[in-house]
Scaffold this motif. Sequence first.
Motif, PDB file in Angstrom:
ATOM      1  N   ALA A 173      39.683  17.870  65.463  1.00 51.41           N
ATOM      2  CA  ALA A 173      40.653  17.988  66.675  1.00 51.41           C
ATOM      3  C   ALA A 173      41.581  16.985  67.041  1.00 51.41           C
ATOM      4  O   ALA A 173      42.579  17.010  67.510  1.00 51.41           O
ATOM      5  CB  ALA A 173      39.720  18.823  67.968  1.00 51.41           C
ATOM      6  N   SER A 174      40.744  15.716  67.165  1.00 54.46           N
ATOM      7  CA  SER A 174      41.578  14.582  67.371  1.00 54.46           C
ATOM      8  C   SER A 174      42.547  14.191  66.535  1.00 54.46           C
ATOM      9  O   SER A 174      43.777  13.335  66.769  1.00 54.46           O
ATOM     10  CB  SER A 174      40.440  13.245  67.385  1.00 54.46           C
ATOM     11  OG  SER A 174      40.001  12.992  65.914  1.00 54.46           O
ATOM     12  N   GLU A 175      42.614  14.883  65.295  1.00 50.55           N
ATOM     13  CA  GLU A 175      43.812  14.735  64.371  1.00 50.55           C
ATOM     14  C   GLU A 175      45.162  15.071  64.758  1.00 50.55           C
ATOM     15  O   GLU A 175      46.302  15.449  63.899  1.00 50.55           O
ATOM     16  CB  GLU A 175      43.323  14.668  62.976  1.00 50.55           C
ATOM     17  CG  GLU A 175      42.353  13.654  62.679  1.00 50.55           C
ATOM     18  CD  GLU A 175      41.919  13.877  61.144  1.00 50.55           C
ATOM     19  OE1 GLU A 175      40.998  13.248  60.661  1.00 50.55           O
ATOM     20  OE2 GLU A 175      42.340  14.956  60.353  1.00 50.55           O
ATOM     21  N   ILE A 176      44.922  16.588  65.342  1.00 52.98           N
ATOM     22  CA  ILE A 176      45.896  17.406  65.524  1.00 52.98           C
ATOM     23  C   ILE A 176      47.283  17.019  66.104  1.00 52.98           C
ATOM     24  O   ILE A 176      48.290  16.964  65.439  1.00 52.98           O
ATOM     25  CB  ILE A 176      45.541  18.593  66.539  1.00 52.98           C
ATOM     26  CG1 ILE A 176      44.411  19.577  65.820  1.00 52.98           C
ATOM     27  CG2 ILE A 176      46.771  19.611  67.084  1.00 52.98           C
ATOM     28  CD1 ILE A 176      43.825  20.517  66.660  1.00 52.98           C
ATOM     29  N   GLU A 177      47.270  16.138  67.059  1.00 53.35           N
ATOM     30  CA  GLU A 177      48.410  15.566  67.841  1.00 53.35           C
ATOM     31  C   GLU A 177      49.287  14.489  66.760  1.00 53.35           C
ATOM     32  O   GLU A 177      50.533  14.772  66.685  1.00 53.35           O
ATOM     33  CB  GLU A 177      47.993  14.801  69.164  1.00 53.35           C
ATOM     34  CG  GLU A 177      49.336  14.146  69.860  1.00 53.35           C
ATOM     35  CD  GLU A 177      48.830  13.541  71.166  1.00 53.35           C
ATOM     36  OE1 GLU A 177      50.011  13.432  71.959  1.00 53.35           O
ATOM     37  OE2 GLU A 177      47.471  13.423  71.372  1.00 53.35           O
ATOM     38  N   LYS A 178      48.592  13.932  66.067  1.00 52.66           N
ATOM     39  CA  LYS A 178      49.444  12.840  65.155  1.00 52.66           C
ATOM     40  C   LYS A 178      49.785  13.939  63.844  1.00 52.66           C
ATOM     41  O   LYS A 178      50.963  13.443  63.237  1.00 52.66           O
ATOM     42  CB  LYS A 178      48.407  11.836  64.503  1.00 52.66           C
ATOM     43  CG  LYS A 178      49.039  11.032  63.305  1.00 52.66           C
ATOM     44  CD  LYS A 178      48.058   9.970  62.997  1.00 52.66           C
ATOM     45  CE  LYS A 178      48.765   8.878  62.259  1.00 52.66           C
ATOM     46  NZ  LYS A 178      49.641   9.366  61.142  1.00 52.66           N
ATOM     47  N   ALA A 179      49.094  14.919  63.532  1.00 51.56           N
ATOM     48  CA  ALA A 179      49.638  15.568  62.405  1.00 51.56           C
ATOM     49  C   ALA A 179      50.887  16.345  62.808  1.00 51.56           C
ATOM     50  O   ALA A 179      51.877  16.609  62.299  1.00 51.56           O
ATOM     51  CB  ALA A 179      48.530  16.825  61.763  1.00 51.56           C
ATOM     52  N   LEU A 180      50.898  16.876  63.981  1.00 45.36           N
ATOM     53  CA  LEU A 180      52.111  17.627  64.640  1.00 45.36           C
ATOM     54  C   LEU A 180      53.240  16.687  64.537  1.00 45.36           C
ATOM     55  O   LEU A 180      54.518  16.917  64.308  1.00 45.36           O
ATOM     56  CB  LEU A 180      51.796  18.208  66.073  1.00 45.36           C
ATOM     57  CG  LEU A 180      50.884  19.506  65.892  1.00 45.36           C
ATOM     58  CD1 LEU A 180      50.506  19.784  67.432  1.00 45.36           C
ATOM     59  CD2 LEU A 180      51.513  20.889  65.453  1.00 45.36           C
ATOM     60  N   SER A 181      53.028  15.496  65.190  1.00 40.22           N
ATOM     61  CA  SER A 181      54.010  14.293  65.339  1.00 40.22           C
ATOM     62  C   SER A 181      54.706  14.078  63.835  1.00 40.22           C
ATOM     63  O   SER A 181      55.827  13.893  63.697  1.00 40.22           O
ATOM     64  CB  SER A 181      53.392  13.303  66.020  1.00 40.22           C
ATOM     65  OG  SER A 181      54.492  12.070  65.950  1.00 40.22           O
ATOM     66  N   ASP A 182      53.814  13.850  62.937  1.00 40.15           N
ATOM     67  CA  ASP A 182      54.031  13.491  61.651  1.00 40.15           C
ATOM     68  C   ASP A 182      54.970  14.564  60.856  1.00 40.15           C
ATOM     69  O   ASP A 182      55.779  14.338  60.088  1.00 40.15           O
ATOM     70  CB  ASP A 182      52.955  13.303  60.605  1.00 40.15           C
ATOM     71  CG  ASP A 182      52.045  11.885  60.899  1.00 40.15           C
ATOM     72  OD1 ASP A 182      52.504  11.052  61.737  1.00 40.15           O
ATOM     73  OD2 ASP A 182      51.119  11.858  60.574  1.00 40.15           O
ATOM     74  N   LEU A 183      54.924  15.939  61.479  1.00 36.41           N
ATOM     75  CA  LEU A 183      55.542  16.944  60.849  1.00 36.41           C
ATOM     76  C   LEU A 183      56.714  17.124  61.554  1.00 36.41           C
ATOM     77  O   LEU A 183      57.616  18.180  61.272  1.00 36.41           O
ATOM     78  CB  LEU A 183      54.757  18.258  60.677  1.00 36.41           C
ATOM     79  CG  LEU A 183      53.391  18.350  59.896  1.00 36.41           C
ATOM     80  CD1 LEU A 183      52.701  19.418  60.160  1.00 36.41           C
ATOM     81  CD2 LEU A 183      53.865  18.220  58.446  1.00 36.41           C
ATOM     82  N   GLY A 184      57.062  16.342  62.598  1.00 36.17           N
ATOM     83  CA  GLY A 184      58.359  16.373  63.374  1.00 36.17           C
ATOM     84  C   GLY A 184      58.437  17.573  64.505  1.00 36.17           C
ATOM     85  O   GLY A 184      59.390  17.918  65.061  1.00 36.17           O
ATOM     86  N   PHE A 185      57.157  18.060  64.836  1.00 40.02           N
ATOM     87  CA  PHE A 185      56.837  18.937  65.872  1.00 40.02           C
ATOM     88  C   PHE A 185      57.390  18.331  67.155  1.00 40.02           C
ATOM     89  O   PHE A 185      56.651  17.069  67.438  1.00 40.02           O
ATOM     90  CB  PHE A 185      55.481  19.665  65.907  1.00 40.02           C
ATOM     91  CG  PHE A 185      55.368  20.489  66.959  1.00 40.02           C
ATOM     92  CD1 PHE A 185      55.599  21.883  66.810  1.00 40.02           C
ATOM     93  CD2 PHE A 185      54.624  20.378  68.276  1.00 40.02           C
ATOM     94  CE1 PHE A 185      55.261  22.823  67.822  1.00 40.02           C
ATOM     95  CE2 PHE A 185      54.357  21.337  68.973  1.00 40.02           C
ATOM     96  CZ  PHE A 185      54.868  22.524  68.891  1.00 40.02           C
ATOM     97  N   PRO A 186      57.932  18.962  68.182  1.00 43.78           N
ATOM     98  CA  PRO A 186      58.582  20.322  68.208  1.00 43.78           C
ATOM     99  C   PRO A 186      59.731  20.665  67.728  1.00 43.78           C
ATOM    100  O   PRO A 186      59.973  21.746  67.796  1.00 43.78           O
ATOM    101  CB  PRO A 186      58.344  20.630  69.721  1.00 43.78           C
ATOM    102  CG  PRO A 186      58.729  19.220  70.355  1.00 43.78           C
ATOM    103  CD  PRO A 186      58.233  18.170  69.411  1.00 43.78           C
TER     104      PRO A 186
END
Length: 396
Positions: free
Chosen positions: A178-191
């Motif tokens: 769960a701790s990796e979710i925020e960075k993964a979203l950021s890396d993908l350009g979310f939101p």
Amino acid sequence: MRETCPKTERANPRRRKRVKTQTIGILGGGQLARMTSYAAFRFGFRVAIFERQPESPAGQLTSLNVVGEWHDATKQAEFARLCHLVTLENEFIEAEHLRQLESFGTPVLPSPDTIARIQDKLTQKETLENAGLPVAPFRSIGSKAEAEKFGEEFGYPFLLKARQGGYDGYGNRTVRTASEIEKALSDLGFPNRRVMAEAFVAFQAELATMVARSQRGEVVVYPVVETVQENHICKIVKAPAPFEHKVLTDASELAREAILAIKGIGIFGVEMFLTSSGKVLINELAPRPHNSGHYTIEACITSQFENHLRAVLGYPLGSPDMMVKAAVMVNLLGTRNAPVELSTLPSALCHARAKVHIYGKKDSRIGRKMGHITVVGESLENCLQEAQAAAAAISL
């Protein structure tokens, strides 16, 4: 596998008519367009290329080049005037831009509606699921909390994927905690960029096949192959896949049904997983010639590129059957960031059974697809050994 499906012809009578084609337009000018052009030239057609940059691999082959952004209406009108039919080598051109191109009077195949069902990965998975076809669990993700909920429901690791524009692993992130979710979203350009989540599949092998469906409603399915990935990029293709008959039959049937579900016309790559429990799941679809089908140039009666043209033109489809017992394709990936230099090509050609394809790209990048090598023969083991030796002899 060859099958005719006359009932599917009712969908669009206008598209059933054979196109009196002299010039085939291709949106995109990379290696897939280049190899499609070779097939078109053999049939006596001219080819026009619409690409964003000059001197593309396919653009080098023809004097009919339009250079500009694909959504530029002026450039679209110029391209439409050159062509009697337009097809494409990638799924990244917005469906609305394809509809705009069609408004100039030139048919586009696969259709904009089919591309719309595929280019958004969430829509693609929903279309397949609604057709009753097996896919991994997935969800649209609109927040970090929704991603956390997906992890709680389906477990870790899972994948976060950009819904549009990703290929060869670009646009994907594996989330292990769960701790990796925020960075993964950021890396993908979310939101700013829409994303989805997909459950991790425990698989024993990755499978693929090519399916051609024509304007006439005719369908052919190529042999199912095994693909081997390296850093999320297809590195090796083994044809036919070395698995039992039922696995290959199930995969072929799923692939055929998937293309009927999206109402596809043309050639389509269907990527699948063979799970640890022996079931086949559909991973992703590609509405174009596909890396896993390059072996068909040397190994099959009709290559994927030729059958793509036959399909969009409304011509009878050619046999997808292999002419040899085995074939192996090895991708040639860039080993440095520099202009292409071919001094090592003769070393690869010392392997007499190796068919070497270089794509004509000006610059190499680490991991970029620069070419491929195919070897056909009596056994997968021998073909693999020689293909890998030839690939190791060339550095791009």
